[in-house]
Write an enzyme that holds these catalytic residues in place. Structure first.
Site, mmCIF file in Angstrom:
data_model
loop_
_atom_site.group_PDB
_atom_site.id
_atom_site.type_symbol
_atom_site.label_atom_id
_atom_site.label_comp_id
_atom_site.label_asym_id
_atom_site.label_seq_id
_atom_site.Cartn_x
_atom_site.Cartn_y
_atom_site.Cartn_z
ATOM 1 N N ASN A 230 1.059 -1.171 0.291
ATOM 2 C CA ASN A 230 -0.201 0.223 -0.193
ATOM 3 C C ASN A 230 1.099 1.194 -0.340
ATOM 4 O O ASN A 230 2.351 1.239 0.068
ATOM 5 C CB ASN A 230 -0.871 -0.096 1.389
ATOM 6 C CG ASN A 230 -0.351 0.174 2.348
ATOM 7 O OD1 ASN A 230 0.520 1.018 3.154
ATOM 8 N ND2 ASN A 230 -0.537 -0.969 3.376
ATOM 9 N N ASP A 296 -5.079 -6.019 5.257
ATOM 10 C CA ASP A 296 -6.755 -6.614 5.421
ATOM 11 C C ASP A 296 -5.909 -8.448 4.625
ATOM 12 O O ASP A 296 -6.701 -9.477 5.492
ATOM 13 C CB ASP A 296 -7.265 -5.842 4.637
ATOM 14 C CG ASP A 296 -7.593 -4.825 5.660
ATOM 15 O OD1 ASP A 296 -6.976 -4.824 7.106
ATOM 16 O OD2 ASP A 296 -8.512 -3.959 5.363
ATOM 17 N N LYS A 306 9.828 -16.768 -8.866
ATOM 18 C CA LYS A 306 8.912 -15.961 -9.165
ATOM 19 C C LYS A 306 8.481 -16.625 -10.878
ATOM 20 O O LYS A 306 8.617 -17.697 -11.449
ATOM 21 C CB LYS A 306 10.070 -15.516 -10.402
ATOM 22 C CG LYS A 306 9.476 -14.191 -11.123
ATOM 23 C CD LYS A 306 10.714 -13.312 -11.644
ATOM 24 C CE LYS A 306 10.049 -12.137 -12.156
ATOM 25 N NZ LYS A 306 10.627 -11.877 -13.682
ATOM 26 N N PHE A 342 -5.609 4.870 13.751
ATOM 27 C CA PHE A 342 -5.707 5.343 12.407
ATOM 28 C C PHE A 342 -6.972 5.089 11.450
ATOM 29 O O PHE A 342 -6.737 3.701 11.556
ATOM 30 C CB PHE A 342 -4.126 5.681 11.571
ATOM 31 C CG PHE A 342 -3.326 6.343 13.133
ATOM 32 C CD1 PHE A 342 -2.740 5.795 13.823
ATOM 33 C CD2 PHE A 342 -2.866 8.253 12.502
ATOM 34 C CE1 PHE A 342 -1.946 6.645 14.877
ATOM 35 C CE2 PHE A 342 -1.946 8.775 12.786
ATOM 36 C CZ PHE A 342 -1.710 8.339 14.128
ATOM 37 N N LYS A 356 -14.791 2.702 13.962
ATOM 38 C CA LYS A 356 -14.013 1.486 13.856
ATOM 39 C C LYS A 356 -13.124 1.716 15.497
ATOM 40 O O LYS A 356 -12.725 1.454 15.955
ATOM 41 C CB LYS A 356 -13.115 2.551 13.235
ATOM 42 C CG LYS A 356 -13.077 1.468 11.360
ATOM 43 C CD LYS A 356 -11.575 1.800 10.963
ATOM 44 C CE LYS A 356 -12.054 1.537 9.092
ATOM 45 N NZ LYS A 356 -11.002 1.952 8.554
ATOM 46 N N LYS A 360 -13.017 -1.540 17.617
ATOM 47 C CA LYS A 360 -11.470 -2.282 18.158
ATOM 48 C C LYS A 360 -11.431 -2.008 19.449
ATOM 49 O O LYS A 360 -10.515 -1.975 19.327
ATOM 50 C CB LYS A 360 -10.763 -2.020 17.585
ATOM 51 C CG LYS A 360 -11.411 -2.110 15.522
ATOM 52 C CD LYS A 360 -9.929 -2.052 14.278
ATOM 53 C CE LYS A 360 -10.298 -2.228 13.587
ATOM 54 N NZ LYS A 360 -8.710 -2.646 12.471
#
Ligand code: CTP
Length: 425
Positions: A230, A296, A306, A342, A356, A360
């Protein structure tokens, strides 16, 4: 000590109450030789009006742009320029000054000065004083955009940014002295004063506290070459760890980005490695600040070789869910532990972040809208909302990630004070 008389009249230009918020703070104002040196007079004046004891130190080139007399008059302290010369005392006065400074601000900082600081060169009074002082150093670079983008300058700035003693107040986009446009213009005087005030007023300590901070984006390998990743740069987490370390906390950083720091850095790659590192440290910590962007999902299997494009026309990756680290720890955290999460959202920021926070079992969640251009992922700045489990909400306008981190340190310090006052039954 004589206390200055305080009238509560508000100084509208600078936004400070006139009861001198920087009273008792000694600021060493370093000025190097660039055209932005003329703004040093405004900076010196605003700092003095905010109550600081300001001492100007000019490099020989700075004197080509601005006179020591102006600075002496504005700061009401003798400006310093010469490294060698007659001295009244056996002990050089400027060394004493370097030792007692609460903060060194260098504005403007030229490419030449930045290079000297990065290399530890001290061939004039200012660079000598920086080396002789234990104080925090804030630098406001100002130069031609091409010079700022030069690999040597970028390298020198990154050396300073990675030394926790230095804070860089990023230069802005605009027209520079030679008529070119680009990023290189010194940050505005208001921005510089706000950064200095935030640094000097960040008084809440985190000493005796153990902080566990995560940073970066996890990489989930597909084969030895490829991964699912990401856009997280790790800047927020590193800023948080640096800020907490600066407040005296015992910091451990679990990061996908390898950085050299004075505190332990555990470098991980995948979500599972991050989970192992965080879980093994969590019990001994007072707060977990989970800035990392954890993937996730991960590929169900990782190829040892590869994957060749000649193998097939289509490639189907089967993914499996990663553990939600913060969620697992939110379930087992003790009453004396604080967890900050965050949330980077592209829509419905407030409601997603609120959900959230509750789902959480977090104490605080810091949310940002990733659809806003130029801030967030990869940027040095962000604009965030902060939601507390007790219902308190606040929003911070665009500011450097380090300033957000300092704010979170204040928030943590207040939480710890509240926890310590809570009776144990
Ligand atoms: N987080 C975590 N482990 C995961 C995913 C996220 O610990 N596997 C943490 C992040 O570090 C962050 C918080 O959870 O502090 C919120 O992360 P985010 O990716 O916004 O939330 P998700 O629960 O993954 O929800 P979604 O991606 O669906 O928005």
């Amino acid at each position: 000590m004589t206390m200055k008389k305080s009238s509560k009249k508000r100084d509208s230009k600078f936004g400070f109450d006139s009861f001198n918020p920087l009273e008792n703070k000694t600021v060493l104002l370093g000025i190097s030789g660039g055209i932005a040196a003329y703004k040093a007079c405004d900076i010196a004046s605003m700092l003095r009006h905010a109550g600081a004891d300001v001492h100007a130190v000019l490099t020989p080139n700075a004197k080509e742009f601005i006179t020591p007399l102006s600075l002496t008059t504005i700061t009401r302290n003798q400006a310093h320029c010469e490294q060698y010369g007659a001295q009244a005392n056996w002990r050089p006065e400027h060394i004493d000054l370097a030792k007692k400074a609460d903060l060194i601000l260098i504005a403007p900082a030229t490419a030449d000065l930045i290079a000297k600081l990065a290399a530890g060169i001290c061939d004039d009074l200012l660079t000598t004083m920086v080396l002789a002082s234990p104080a925090k150093v804030m630098i406001a670079p100002a130069m031609n955009p091409v010079m700022l983008q030069h690999p040597a300058t970028k390298h020198n700035l990154s050396i300073l940014e990675n030394r926790y003693r230095y804070d860089v107040i990023p230069p802005e986009y605009g027209e520079v002295a030679c008529g070119d446009w680009g990023t290189g213009k010194m940050a505005s005087v208001d921005t510089i004063i706000a950064a200095v005030a935030a640094r000097l007023l960040a008084h809440l300590t985190l000493s005796t506290k153990r902080l566990l901070v995560t940073a970066g984006g996890t990489r989930e390998p597909i084969d030895p070459v490829r991964f699912i990743g990401n856009r997280s740069s790790g800047k927020m987490g590193i800023a948080m760890a640096d800020a907490a370390h600066g407040r005296g906390a015992d910091v451990t950083l679990v990061s996908t980005v390898d950085v050299e720091r004075a505190y332990p850095v555990i470098v991980v790659e995948t979500a599972q490695e991050m989970q192992d590192a965080v879980e093994s440290e969590f019990d001994g910590c007072d707060a977990l600040v989970m800035t990392a962007a954890v993937a996730d999902f991960r590929p169900l299997t990782t190829s040892n070789h590869k994957i060749k494009k000649t193998d097939s026309e289509d490639l189907v990756l089967e993914l499996t869910k990663n553990p939600d680290i913060i969620d697992l720890l939110g379930r087992v955290k003790r009453k004396d532990q604080v967890i900050i999460g965050f949330a980077a959202e592209s829509e419905a920021l407030l409601s997603n972040a609120t959900q959230k926070l509750k789902r959480k079992n977090l104490d605080v969640i810091v949310g940002n809208d990733i659809s806003v251009p130029d801030i967030g992922f990869g940027s040095d700045d962000n604009a965030v909302i902060i939601l507390n489990s007790d219902g308190a909400k606040e929003s911070l306008p665009r500011m450097p990630k380090r300033a957000i981190a300092e704010h979170l340190c204040d928030l943590l310090a207040e939480r710890f004070q509240a926890i310590e006052k809570t009776p144990v039954h």
